[in-house]
Motif scaffolding. Structure first.
Motif, PDB file in Angstrom:
ATOM      1  N   ASP A 247      19.021   1.266   0.540  1.00 15.87           N
ATOM      2  CA  ASP A 247      18.476  -0.183  -0.247  1.00 15.87           C
ATOM      3  C   ASP A 247      17.040  -0.282   0.006  1.00 15.87           C
ATOM      4  O   ASP A 247      16.414  -0.533  -1.017  1.00 15.87           O
TER       5      ASP A 247
ATOM      6  N   ASP B  67      15.261   1.987  -2.247  1.00 18.73           N
ATOM      7  CA  ASP B  67      15.253   1.698  -3.487  1.00 18.73           C
ATOM      8  C   ASP B  67      14.291   0.702  -3.774  1.00 18.73           C
ATOM      9  O   ASP B  67      13.475   0.606  -4.625  1.00 18.73           O
TER      10      ASP B  67
ATOM     11  N   GLN C 184      10.926   1.810  -3.948  1.00 13.97           N
ATOM     12  CA  GLN C 184      10.184   2.742  -5.143  1.00 13.97           C
ATOM     13  C   GLN C 184      10.299   1.887  -6.282  1.00 13.97           C
ATOM     14  O   GLN C 184       9.220   1.902  -6.961  1.00 13.97           O
ATOM     15  N   ASP C 185      11.029   0.809  -6.295  1.00  8.79           N
ATOM     16  CA  ASP C 185      10.695  -0.278  -7.512  1.00  8.79           C
ATOM     17  C   ASP C 185       9.500  -1.022  -7.328  1.00  8.79           C
ATOM     18  O   ASP C 185       8.687  -1.268  -8.293  1.00  8.79           O
TER      19      ASP C 185
END
Length: 301
Positions: free
Chosen positions: A31, A34, A37-38
């Motif tokens: 998580d 992620d 990366q967002d």
């Protein structure tokens, strides 16, 4: 707007710190990746010429993405099979982040990451940014769109809640490792009396199987109950049934900055027992057996 190679390199210099923040906020390496990366995608789409201080901007975006994830994660964990525990990380994993101070080291321990689950998203963010990364209250207030006074109150409340649950004194690193090694020896030999002596009277044990391997749906409480549970769980036939064939072994290794027991089948890590070791004995066990949360430990096996 497309990124130049120098802009990509600039973001990559911030990535380890962003991952370390996200991991502490979310308790999950996948998580955290992620979320980072967002954050990269938000930066790529932003009007970068108007970003005055990139590190502060990225931290604000990341933290707010993590707060959104924490809110939705609480709903998901209501349907999680059994108990939820953080994802353990091996020594040297960059998501562990800075470890210069006792506060930084403690903030990434499985014991504290588990306690952080009891805080509200804002309490968790303030605690992590202040205790693990030393952000001043003024900066944290800007990141979370709070007043500085409110930020200080939230930090005081969060720190007090964590301290209340960790009221016992932790021994030094050498003593802690010795206790974990004695714990492993007693577990392997099935020495119930030896385990009871190492555990505090009101010790608790929590296991996370994630629905992939059997795990108690509720915590195990009491030294004798935990000792008997471990003797039953550490059976080669039982391990083979649920995690596969191969030589069953165990060893002590550093996990999240503290000694823990790794259980292996062949060269594959199939379980981790992290401990909250106090001067009174082992006060809590955190048993991670969900294979989806053990992948980052395999290279160390």
């Amino acid at each position: 707007m497309a990124l130049s190679s120098s802009e990509i390199d600039l973001f990559e210099r911030f990535r380890p710190r962003l991952e370390a923040i996200a991991y502490r906020l979310l308790g999950s390496a996948s998580d955290a990746e992620d979320a980072v990366q967002d954050t990269f995608l938000r930066w790529q789409a932003a009007d970068r010429e108007h970003i005055e201080t990139l590190g502060a901007w990225l931290t604000k975006v990341l933290t707010n993405l993590c707060l959104n994830q924490l809110t939705s994660a609480r709903a998901r964990r209501e349907t999680y099979v059994g108990q939820w525990l953080p994802e353990p990380l091996p020594a040297g994993d960059r998501m562990l982040g800075p470890a210069e101070t006792a506060e930084q080291r403690e903030s990434v321990s499985i014991a504290v990451l588990t306690l952080l689950e009891r805080l509200s998203p804002n309490e968790r963010a303030v605690y992590v940014l202040r205790e693990a990364f030393g952000y001043p209250h003024g900066e944290i207030a800007q990141i979370l769109d709070l007043t500085e006074a409110n930020c200080q109150q939230i930090h005081h409340r969060a720190k007090q809640r964590i301290a209340t649950d960790r009221a016992r004194t932790q021994p030094d690193a050498v003593t802690t490792r010795k206790i974990v090694e004695e714990f492993l020896a007693a577990t392997l030999s099935g020495d119930v009396d030896g385990l009871v002596q190492l555990l505090t009277t009101n010790a608790t044990g929590v296991a996370d199987g994630g629905g992939h391997v059997p795990a108690r749906a509720t915590p195990v409480t009491g030294a004798l109950t935990i000792a008997r549970f471990l003797r039953g769980a550490w059976q080669p036939a039982l391990v083979e049934r649920y995690v596969g064939t191969g030589a069953l072994s165990a060893r002590v290794a550093d996990v999240n900055g503290t000694p823990a027991v790794l259980a292996l089948v062949g060269d594959r890590v199939v379980g981790v027992i992290s401990m909250d070791v106090t001067t009174d004995g082992v006060a809590a066990l955190y048993i991670q057996a969900n294979p989806e949360k053990l992948r980052r430990l395999w290279p160390t096996s």
